[in-house]
Scaffold this motif. Sequence first.
Motif, mmCIF file in Angstrom:
data_model
loop_
_atom_site.group_PDB
_atom_site.id
_atom_site.type_symbol
_atom_site.label_atom_id
_atom_site.label_comp_id
_atom_site.label_asym_id
_atom_site.label_seq_id
_atom_site.Cartn_x
_atom_site.Cartn_y
_atom_site.Cartn_z
ATOM 1 N N THR A 58 8.252 -3.575 -2.801
ATOM 2 C CA THR A 58 9.212 -3.620 -1.790
ATOM 3 C C THR A 58 8.425 -3.618 -0.458
ATOM 4 O O THR A 58 8.818 -4.668 0.427
ATOM 5 C CB THR A 58 10.073 -2.231 -1.440
ATOM 6 O OG1 THR A 58 8.768 -1.161 -1.973
ATOM 7 C CG2 THR A 58 10.890 -1.991 -2.853
ATOM 8 N N LEU A 59 7.147 -3.218 -0.296
ATOM 9 C CA LEU A 59 6.316 -3.456 0.862
ATOM 10 C C LEU A 59 5.760 -4.673 0.755
ATOM 11 O O LEU A 59 5.542 -5.607 1.910
ATOM 12 C CB LEU A 59 5.424 -2.419 1.167
ATOM 13 C CG LEU A 59 6.100 -0.836 1.522
ATOM 14 C CD1 LEU A 59 5.137 0.239 1.530
ATOM 15 C CD2 LEU A 59 6.630 -1.150 2.903
ATOM 16 N N GLY A 60 5.071 -5.046 -0.203
ATOM 17 C CA GLY A 60 4.405 -6.199 -0.465
ATOM 18 C C GLY A 60 5.044 -7.532 -0.615
ATOM 19 O O GLY A 60 5.079 -8.167 0.344
ATOM 20 N N PHE A 61 5.762 -7.687 -1.850
ATOM 21 C CA PHE A 61 6.500 -8.861 -2.182
ATOM 22 C C PHE A 61 7.737 -9.093 -1.036
ATOM 23 O O PHE A 61 7.734 -9.887 -0.328
ATOM 24 C CB PHE A 61 7.157 -8.778 -3.586
ATOM 25 C CG PHE A 61 7.767 -10.129 -3.927
ATOM 26 C CD1 PHE A 61 7.079 -11.131 -4.760
ATOM 27 C CD2 PHE A 61 8.948 -10.380 -3.399
ATOM 28 C CE1 PHE A 61 7.875 -12.229 -4.888
ATOM 29 C CE2 PHE A 61 9.767 -11.698 -3.849
ATOM 30 C CZ PHE A 61 9.285 -12.490 -4.473
ATOM 31 N N LEU A 62 8.484 -8.285 -0.970
ATOM 32 C CA LEU A 62 9.897 -8.176 -0.107
ATOM 33 C C LEU A 62 9.364 -8.080 1.418
ATOM 34 O O LEU A 62 10.072 -8.707 2.213
ATOM 35 C CB LEU A 62 10.937 -7.323 -0.420
ATOM 36 C CG LEU A 62 11.466 -7.410 -1.848
ATOM 37 C CD1 LEU A 62 12.370 -6.168 -2.156
ATOM 38 C CD2 LEU A 62 12.104 -8.729 -2.043
ATOM 39 N N GLY A 63 8.521 -7.037 1.571
ATOM 40 C CA GLY A 63 8.239 -6.981 3.016
ATOM 41 C C GLY A 63 7.503 -8.213 3.471
ATOM 42 O O GLY A 63 7.648 -8.547 4.824
ATOM 43 N N GLY A 99 -1.889 -1.727 4.009
ATOM 44 C CA GLY A 99 -1.246 -0.686 3.961
ATOM 45 C C GLY A 99 -0.402 -0.426 2.551
ATOM 46 O O GLY A 99 -0.313 0.587 2.039
ATOM 47 N N ALA A 100 0.118 -1.625 2.233
ATOM 48 C CA ALA A 100 0.655 -1.859 0.798
ATOM 49 C C ALA A 100 -0.118 -1.383 -0.373
ATOM 50 O O ALA A 100 0.060 -0.716 -1.316
ATOM 51 C CB ALA A 100 1.453 -2.916 0.636
ATOM 52 N N LEU A 101 -1.414 -2.140 -0.235
ATOM 53 C CA LEU A 101 -2.519 -1.746 -1.123
ATOM 54 C C LEU A 101 -2.908 -0.447 -1.278
ATOM 55 O O LEU A 101 -3.187 0.321 -2.201
ATOM 56 C CB LEU A 101 -3.664 -2.922 -0.941
ATOM 57 C CG LEU A 101 -3.044 -4.203 -1.321
ATOM 58 C CD1 LEU A 101 -4.527 -4.954 -0.832
ATOM 59 C CD2 LEU A 101 -2.773 -4.685 -2.877
ATOM 60 N N LEU A 102 -3.344 0.117 -0.133
ATOM 61 C CA LEU A 102 -3.586 1.458 0.174
ATOM 62 C C LEU A 102 -2.457 2.513 -0.442
ATOM 63 O O LEU A 102 -3.046 3.739 -0.955
ATOM 64 C CB LEU A 102 -4.253 1.851 1.423
ATOM 65 C CG LEU A 102 -5.623 1.190 1.813
ATOM 66 C CD1 LEU A 102 -5.700 1.539 3.558
ATOM 67 C CD2 LEU A 102 -6.584 1.690 1.318
ATOM 68 N N CYS A 114 -6.192 7.546 1.188
ATOM 69 C CA CYS A 114 -5.392 6.317 1.069
ATOM 70 C C CYS A 114 -4.103 6.707 1.772
ATOM 71 O O CYS A 114 -3.789 5.833 2.282
ATOM 72 C CB CYS A 114 -5.388 5.975 -0.413
ATOM 73 S SG CYS A 114 -6.657 5.227 -1.336
ATOM 74 N N LEU A 115 -3.298 7.651 1.429
ATOM 75 C CA LEU A 115 -1.964 7.733 1.870
ATOM 76 C C LEU A 115 -2.113 7.906 3.437
ATOM 77 O O LEU A 115 -1.184 7.371 4.029
ATOM 78 C CB LEU A 115 -1.270 8.923 1.296
ATOM 79 C CG LEU A 115 -1.206 8.877 -0.279
ATOM 80 C CD1 LEU A 115 -0.603 10.461 -0.581
ATOM 81 C CD2 LEU A 115 -0.163 7.919 -0.447
ATOM 82 N N ARG A 116 -2.965 8.535 4.152
ATOM 83 C CA ARG A 116 -3.064 8.688 5.600
ATOM 84 C C ARG A 116 -3.297 7.324 6.217
ATOM 85 O O ARG A 116 -2.626 6.793 6.948
ATOM 86 C CB ARG A 116 -4.375 9.523 5.857
ATOM 87 C CG ARG A 116 -3.966 11.128 5.666
ATOM 88 C CD ARG A 116 -5.025 11.987 6.246
ATOM 89 N NE ARG A 116 -5.003 13.244 6.075
ATOM 90 C CZ ARG A 116 -5.649 13.832 4.844
ATOM 91 N NH1 ARG A 116 -6.666 13.160 4.278
ATOM 92 N NH2 ARG A 116 -5.573 15.148 4.716
ATOM 93 N N ALA A 117 -4.464 6.625 5.490
ATOM 94 C CA ALA A 117 -4.530 5.309 6.011
ATOM 95 C C ALA A 117 -3.605 4.132 5.937
ATOM 96 O O ALA A 117 -3.045 3.448 6.840
ATOM 97 C CB ALA A 117 -5.725 4.518 5.403
ATOM 98 N N ALA A 118 -2.714 4.559 4.736
ATOM 99 C CA ALA A 118 -1.641 3.554 4.438
ATOM 100 C C ALA A 118 -0.675 4.028 5.664
ATOM 101 O O ALA A 118 0.090 2.836 6.086
ATOM 102 C CB ALA A 118 -1.051 3.993 3.005
ATOM 103 N N GLY A 119 -0.394 5.311 5.650
ATOM 104 C CA GLY A 119 0.681 5.407 6.717
ATOM 105 C C GLY A 119 0.282 4.848 8.148
ATOM 106 O O GLY A 119 1.385 4.637 8.835
#
Length: 419
Positions: A58-63, A99-102, A114-119
Motif C-alpha cells: 500500500t505505501l510502497g507500491f501503490l503509494g 518510511g515504508a521500509l522502516l 523503526c516504528l518511530r522513525a517510520a512515523g
Amino acid sequence: MQRKLAFEHTPGLALPLRFLLAAPWFGALAGLLLVWQGAEAMSTRWAPATLAVTHLLTLGFLGMAMAGSLLQMVPVVAGVELHWARRLSPVIWGALAGGALLLAAGFLHGLPWCLRAAGILLAGAFILLVAVLARALSQRSAPNALPVVAGMRQAVLALACAVTIGVALAAFLVGAVRLRVMEWTNVHAAWALVGWVGVLVVSVVFQVVPMFQSTQLFPRQLAFTLPPLCLGGLVLWTVGYLLNQPWQWIGAGLVSVCLGLFAVYTLVLLFRRKRAADVSTWYWWLSLGSLLASVAVFLCPRGIDKALVLGVLFIVGFAMSAVNGMLYKIVPFLLWYHGQHAGCDVPGVRQLMPESEPRVQFAWHAASVVLLLAAAIAPGWLAQAAGGVLAVACMRLGFDLALAAISLRKLANEQNQES
C-alpha cells in the motif's frame, strides 16, 4: 469530460519517473517477504508479517505509483502549475521509500525505533505531498476538467485523514497514546483503501479509460457525483462504526453501491468500445472484476476470513491491476513525449514498450491474484507460491519500465554524440 490535456504544464520527466520506476520493487519485496514468512503471513491480518506485506504494497507500491501519477496528471489535467514539486519531490520520494521500509521492518521485528522513525518519515512525506497537490488543486482549473479535479481533491483529503490516523496508530504502538486500536485500525484501512486508493482510481479512470481505451466518455454527472457519494458514505460509516450504531451499514451500503456502479458502468464502456481489446484492457477487466468481487464478499454473510480475502481482492486484484495497466501506458508515453521535446528521434510508444512485454507480466500478475486468494482461504504452501509469483510479476514490471527508460537514455546519448 476532458480528453484534451494541457501538455504545456507537463513537469520534468525525472519528477514522476522516480516514483513510477520505484513502485514495482516494493511489490517484489512484499512477494519475497511472503515467500520467507509463508503461511504465517496469510493466517490473520494481525500477524506481523501480514502487516509488513500489506504496507509494502500500500505505501510502497501503490503509494509510489499514485504519488508519481498525481504529480504528472494534476498539472496536465487541471491545466495548472505544480509549485514546489521539483525541489520537494526528491525529499518526498526518499521519505516515502525509507518510511515504508522502516515500517515493514518495525512490524516484522517489533522494533519501536523503526516504528518511530517510520512515523516521522511517512508523516513528513505525505504532509509535503498533500501540500504540493493541495496548492495545485486549489487553483482554478479548466472547466472540462472539474469532475476529475474534484475527485482528486476528495482523494487527497481522504489521504490526509488516513495518514493522520496512521500516525496516531504508530504512536500507540510505541506507547505514546492510548487508542481503541482494533476500531481505529479498521477506520485507517477504510480511509486509506476506499477513500484514498478507491476514490483516486475512480477519478483517474474518468480521464484515462476514454483516452487510452477509446471508449465513450463518462457522463459528467456520474463523474461529479460518484466520488463525493463514496466519501460521504465512508464518513457515515466511520461515525456509526466508532459509535457502535446500527446505521453504520447505511454508509457501508452507500460505498458498496458507488463502487459497484462504477465497476459495472466502466465494464460496459469497455465491452462496447469499437476497437479490439488489447492487454491493457485485460488489466482493466481484472481490476474491475476484482472490485465487484470485493463488494460481493463484503456484503456476503460471514463464513471465511473476509479481511484477508478483501485485502487480496482490493489491493492486489483491483488497485495493483489498475496501476500495472496504467504504468505500461503512462511510462512509455512520457518517455516518448519528453524524448520528442528534447529533439531526439524517438521511436513510437509501441516500439518503446512492445505489447509482448505486458502480456507476460499480466499472466504472472493474474496468477498471483488467484494464488493469493487461494492462500487467504486455505493458508499453507500456497502462501509461498503466491509470494513467489507476485515477486516475479512485480520484478517483470520493474524491469520492463526500467529498460524502456534506459533505452531512451542510450538513444539520446548516441544522437548527442553524432550531432
